[in-house]
Design a protein around this motif. Structure first.
Motif, PDB file in Angstrom:
ATOM      1  N   LEU A  53       1.564  24.680  16.195  1.00 32.27           N
ATOM      2  CA  LEU A  53       1.774  26.118  16.317  1.00 32.27           C
ATOM      3  C   LEU A  53       0.562  26.792  16.949  1.00 32.27           C
ATOM      4  CD1 LEU A  53       3.619  28.537  15.766  1.00 32.27           C
ATOM      5  CD2 LEU A  53       2.441  28.816  13.569  1.00 32.27           C
ATOM      6  N   LEU A  54      -0.628  26.381  16.554  1.00 35.37           N
ATOM      7  CA  LEU A  54      -1.851  26.960  17.113  1.00 35.37           C
ATOM      8  C   LEU A  54      -1.920  26.726  18.619  1.00 35.37           C
ATOM      9  CD1 LEU A  54      -4.477  28.441  16.507  1.00 35.37           C
ATOM     10  CD2 LEU A  54      -5.536  26.233  15.975  1.00 35.37           C
ATOM     11  N   LEU A  55      -1.499  25.551  19.065  1.00 34.27           N
ATOM     12  CA  LEU A  55      -1.488  25.261  20.499  1.00 34.27           C
ATOM     13  C   LEU A  55      -0.463  26.124  21.234  1.00 34.27           C
ATOM     14  CD1 LEU A  55      -1.672  21.345  20.490  1.00 34.27           C
ATOM     15  CD2 LEU A  55      -3.499  22.939  21.106  1.00 34.27           C
ATOM     16  N   GLY A  56       0.633  26.457  20.561  1.00 32.04           N
ATOM     17  CA  GLY A  56       1.689  27.225  21.212  1.00 32.04           C
ATOM     18  C   GLY A  56       1.459  28.720  21.216  1.00 32.04           C
ATOM     19  N   LEU A  57       0.590  29.218  20.359  1.00 28.76           N
ATOM     20  CA  LEU A  57       0.361  30.664  20.266  1.00 28.76           C
ATOM     21  C   LEU A  57      -0.481  31.184  21.426  1.00 28.76           C
ATOM     22  CD1 LEU A  57      -0.455  31.225  16.473  1.00 28.76           C
ATOM     23  CD2 LEU A  57       1.571  32.032  17.701  1.00 28.76           C
ATOM     24  N   LYS A  58      -0.118  32.341  21.939  1.00 26.09           N
ATOM     25  CA  LYS A  58      -0.964  33.059  22.892  1.00 26.09           C
ATOM     26  C   LYS A  58      -2.104  33.678  22.097  1.00 26.09           C
ATOM     27  CE  LYS A  58       3.141  34.301  25.622  1.00 26.09           C
ATOM     28  NZ  LYS A  58       2.880  33.563  26.857  1.00 26.09           N
ATOM     29  N   ASP A  59      -3.333  33.454  22.521  1.00 26.32           N
ATOM     30  CA  ASP A  59      -4.492  33.839  21.723  1.00 26.32           C
ATOM     31  C   ASP A  59      -4.512  35.316  21.355  1.00 26.32           C
ATOM     32  OD1 ASP A  59      -5.189  31.244  21.999  1.00 26.32           O
ATOM     33  OD2 ASP A  59      -7.197  31.605  22.795  1.00 26.32           O
ATOM     34  N   LYS A  60      -4.365  36.186  22.340  1.00 30.70           N
ATOM     35  CA  LYS A  60      -4.483  37.624  22.097  1.00 30.70           C
ATOM     36  C   LYS A  60      -3.179  38.229  21.592  1.00 30.70           C
ATOM     37  CE  LYS A  60      -8.177  38.378  25.485  1.00 30.70           C
ATOM     38  NZ  LYS A  60      -8.590  39.114  26.708  1.00 30.70           N
ATOM     39  N   GLU A  61      -2.055  37.758  22.147  1.00 31.83           N
ATOM     40  CA  GLU A  61      -0.760  38.335  21.769  1.00 31.83           C
ATOM     41  C   GLU A  61      -0.323  37.885  20.380  1.00 31.83           C
ATOM     42  OE1 GLU A  61      -1.493  36.872  24.503  1.00 31.83           O
ATOM     43  OE2 GLU A  61      -0.895  38.047  26.261  1.00 31.83           O
ATOM     44  N   GLY A  62      -0.628  36.619  20.038  1.00 28.52           N
ATOM     45  CA  GLY A  62      -0.315  36.132  18.694  1.00 28.52           C
ATOM     46  C   GLY A  62       1.112  35.685  18.485  1.00 28.52           C
ATOM     47  N   TYR A  63       1.808  35.312  19.556  1.00 32.54           N
ATOM     48  CA  TYR A  63       3.160  34.774  19.417  1.00 32.54           C
ATOM     49  C   TYR A  63       3.378  33.682  20.456  1.00 32.54           C
ATOM     50  CZ  TYR A  63       3.902  38.321  23.088  1.00 32.54           C
ATOM     51  OH  TYR A  63       3.788  39.097  24.207  1.00 32.54           O
ATOM     52  N   THR A  64       4.385  32.839  20.229  1.00 33.17           N
ATOM     53  CA  THR A  64       4.703  31.764  21.167  1.00 33.17           C
ATOM     54  C   THR A  64       5.570  32.312  22.293  1.00 33.17           C
ATOM     55  OG1 THR A  64       6.643  31.126  19.856  1.00 33.17           O
ATOM     56  CG2 THR A  64       4.567  30.002  19.376  1.00 33.17           C
ATOM     57  N   SER A  65       5.689  31.542  23.355  1.00 34.71           N
ATOM     58  CA  SER A  65       6.501  31.969  24.495  1.00 34.71           C
ATOM     59  C   SER A  65       7.952  32.181  24.075  1.00 34.71           C
ATOM     60  CB  SER A  65       6.443  30.908  25.605  1.00 34.71           C
ATOM     61  OG  SER A  65       7.393  31.187  26.625  1.00 34.71           O
ATOM     62  N   PHE A  66       8.540  33.263  24.550  1.00 41.97           N
ATOM     63  CA  PHE A  66       9.943  33.543  24.226  1.00 41.97           C
ATOM     64  C   PHE A  66      10.872  32.500  24.851  1.00 41.97           C
ATOM     65  CE2 PHE A  66       8.252  38.022  23.943  1.00 41.97           C
ATOM     66  CZ  PHE A  66       8.407  38.127  22.571  1.00 41.97           C
ATOM     67  N   THR A 186       5.994  40.990  13.816  1.00 43.73           N
ATOM     68  CA  THR A 186       4.730  40.538  13.242  1.00 43.73           C
ATOM     69  C   THR A 186       4.126  39.483  14.158  1.00 43.73           C
ATOM     70  OG1 THR A 186       5.528  40.926  10.991  1.00 43.73           O
ATOM     71  CG2 THR A 186       3.632  39.476  11.242  1.00 43.73           C
ATOM     72  N   THR A 187       2.885  39.676  14.540  1.00 46.30           N
ATOM     73  CA  THR A 187       2.199  38.720  15.409  1.00 46.30           C
ATOM     74  C   THR A 187       0.951  38.189  14.702  1.00 46.30           C
ATOM     75  OG1 THR A 187       0.899  40.463  16.479  1.00 46.30           O
ATOM     76  CG2 THR A 187       3.019  39.895  17.485  1.00 46.30           C
ATOM     77  N   HIS A 188       0.437  37.088  15.235  1.00 48.47           N
ATOM     78  CA  HIS A 188      -0.730  36.449  14.616  1.00 48.47           C
ATOM     79  C   HIS A 188      -1.736  36.021  15.690  1.00 48.47           C
ATOM     80  CE1 HIS A 188       1.208  36.336  10.669  1.00 48.47           C
ATOM     81  NE2 HIS A 188       2.297  35.940  11.282  1.00 48.47           N
ATOM     82  N   PRO A 189      -2.528  36.976  16.200  1.00 49.60           N
ATOM     83  CA  PRO A 189      -3.556  36.638  17.194  1.00 49.60           C
ATOM     84  C   PRO A 189      -4.602  35.678  16.622  1.00 49.60           C
ATOM     85  CG  PRO A 189      -3.158  39.008  17.110  1.00 49.60           C
ATOM     86  CD  PRO A 189      -2.464  38.418  15.930  1.00 49.60           C
ATOM     87  N   VAL A 190      -5.184  34.894  17.515  1.00 47.79           N
ATOM     88  CA  VAL A 190      -6.214  33.933  17.115  1.00 47.79           C
ATOM     89  C   VAL A 190      -7.534  34.669  16.930  1.00 47.79           C
ATOM     90  CG1 VAL A 190      -7.494  31.863  17.774  1.00 47.79           C
ATOM     91  CG2 VAL A 190      -5.055  32.070  18.360  1.00 47.79           C
ATOM     92  N   THR A 191      -8.145  34.501  15.764  1.00 45.33           N
ATOM     93  CA  THR A 191      -9.454  35.111  15.504  1.00 45.33           C
ATOM     94  C   THR A 191     -10.572  34.073  15.534  1.00 45.33           C
ATOM     95  OG1 THR A 191      -9.046  34.906  13.114  1.00 45.33           O
ATOM     96  CG2 THR A 191      -8.518  37.010  14.147  1.00 45.33           C
ATOM     97  N   ASN A 192     -10.270  32.858  15.096  1.00 47.49           N
ATOM     98  CA  ASN A 192     -11.255  31.785  15.111  1.00 47.49           C
ATOM     99  C   ASN A 192     -10.983  30.903  16.327  1.00 47.49           C
ATOM    100  OD1 ASN A 192     -12.950  29.606  14.683  1.00 47.49           O
ATOM    101  ND2 ASN A 192     -12.530  29.456  12.495  1.00 47.49           N
TER     102      ASN A 192
END
Length: 285
Positions: A53-66, A186-192
């Motif tokens: 999931l971490l690999l699939g998430l867009k760092d700033k947007e916090g969601y995977t590709s639609f 709900t999105t989850h941007p990468v912080t670390n």
């Protein structure tokens, strides 16, 4: 189920692509010294599902590709491999009638809790299911891809959100609300970013500087993650920051790896059958 893409498919990479990094191995897996990755972080331990999931998430947007319709089943495949690596499940031994990986049923080895809600929920389903099911069937059931209404109880719901919350608790993601005109999401941007960079760097190195040209000599969790990243269609994210030459080498080696015959590789000494069974299931899909 997915295809390895070529350089032409990459857009807006290079300057805008994130730095990459190596992730942590799960210490619940029994590993030999030869498989030990001395560069791994010992601070944060991620499951295979969390890594995918971490690999699939867009760092700033916090969601995977639609447009990614593969990651859901890829995450379920990761659950099965994780359970096998933790010694909770295994494939039934081959027989004259059931030699193929896809014909052999998933059996319970131990029902002791893992401490991960998704893993334990899946373990509960496997324990309660009679007759037993194959790897491909379990991926379909856990994803909810079944026409049998009595089997819908096995579907794992809100998997991405639950995995994302685990990553929030581990300090890698954060939680935000974004408005998309007609709805809020709900999105989850990468912080670390350090952890994601370490994870990506590990996969890049596995097919470049540390390439061994033999899956049996690879670290088992790295092999599993490459298979799952390919099956979840997020491998492009891993290699997108590489130079053209290195990108081509990495993609070709990854392509060669996932195009190996799972039936042959699964029978080799020290092979983790569940990894190859999951790959065989995705190849058939």
């Amino acid at each position: 189920m997915t295809t390895l893409t070529h350089r032409a498919r990459r857009t807006e990479v290079g300057k805008n692509s994130e730095k990459k990094v190596e992730s942590e191995e799960d210490t619940n897996q029994d590993r030999s010294p030869d498989n030990e990755d001395s560069g791994d972080s010992k601070d944060i331990r991620l499951t295979l599902m969390e890594e995918v999931l971490l690999l699939g998430l867009k760092d700033k947007e916090g969601y995977t590709s639609f447009w990614n319709d593969c990651i859901s089943s890829g995450l379920r495949g990761g659950i099965l491999i994780e359970l096998a690596m933790r010694g909770r499940i295994y494939l039934e031994p081959p027989t004259m009638r059931k030699k193929r990986l896809l014909d052999r049923k998933v059996l319970l080895k131990s029902d002791s809790p893992t401490g991960d809600v998704l893993l334990d929920e899946t373990l509960k389903h496997i324990k309660a299911t009679e007759p037993t099911e194959t790897v491909q069937t379990w991926i379909e059931l856990l994803t909810g891809e079944t026409w049998n209404p009595f089997k819908l109880q096995y579907q794992l719901r809100n998997v991405r959100e639950r995995i994302a919350k685990n990553l929030v608790e581990k300090g890698i993601l954060t939680t935000e609300k974004q408005n998309f005109l007609l709805f809020d999401m709900t999105t989850h941007p990468v912080t670390n970013t350090t952890e994601k960079q370490r994870l990506v760097k590990k996969l890049q190195d596995s097919v470049l500087e540390r390439w061994v040209n033999d899956p049996q000599r690879m670290d088992k969790r790295t092999l599993a993650l490459l298979v799952l990243a390919h099956s979840s269609d997020v491998l492009e994210n891993v290699f997108s920051s590489l130079t053209d030459d290195k990108y081509d080498v990495a993609m070709n080696r990854a392509k060669d790896l996932v195009e190996l015959d799972p039936e042959v590789e699964g029978t080799k000494h020290s092979a983790t059958e569940m990894i190859w069974a999951v790959l065989a299931a995705f190849n058939k899909s």
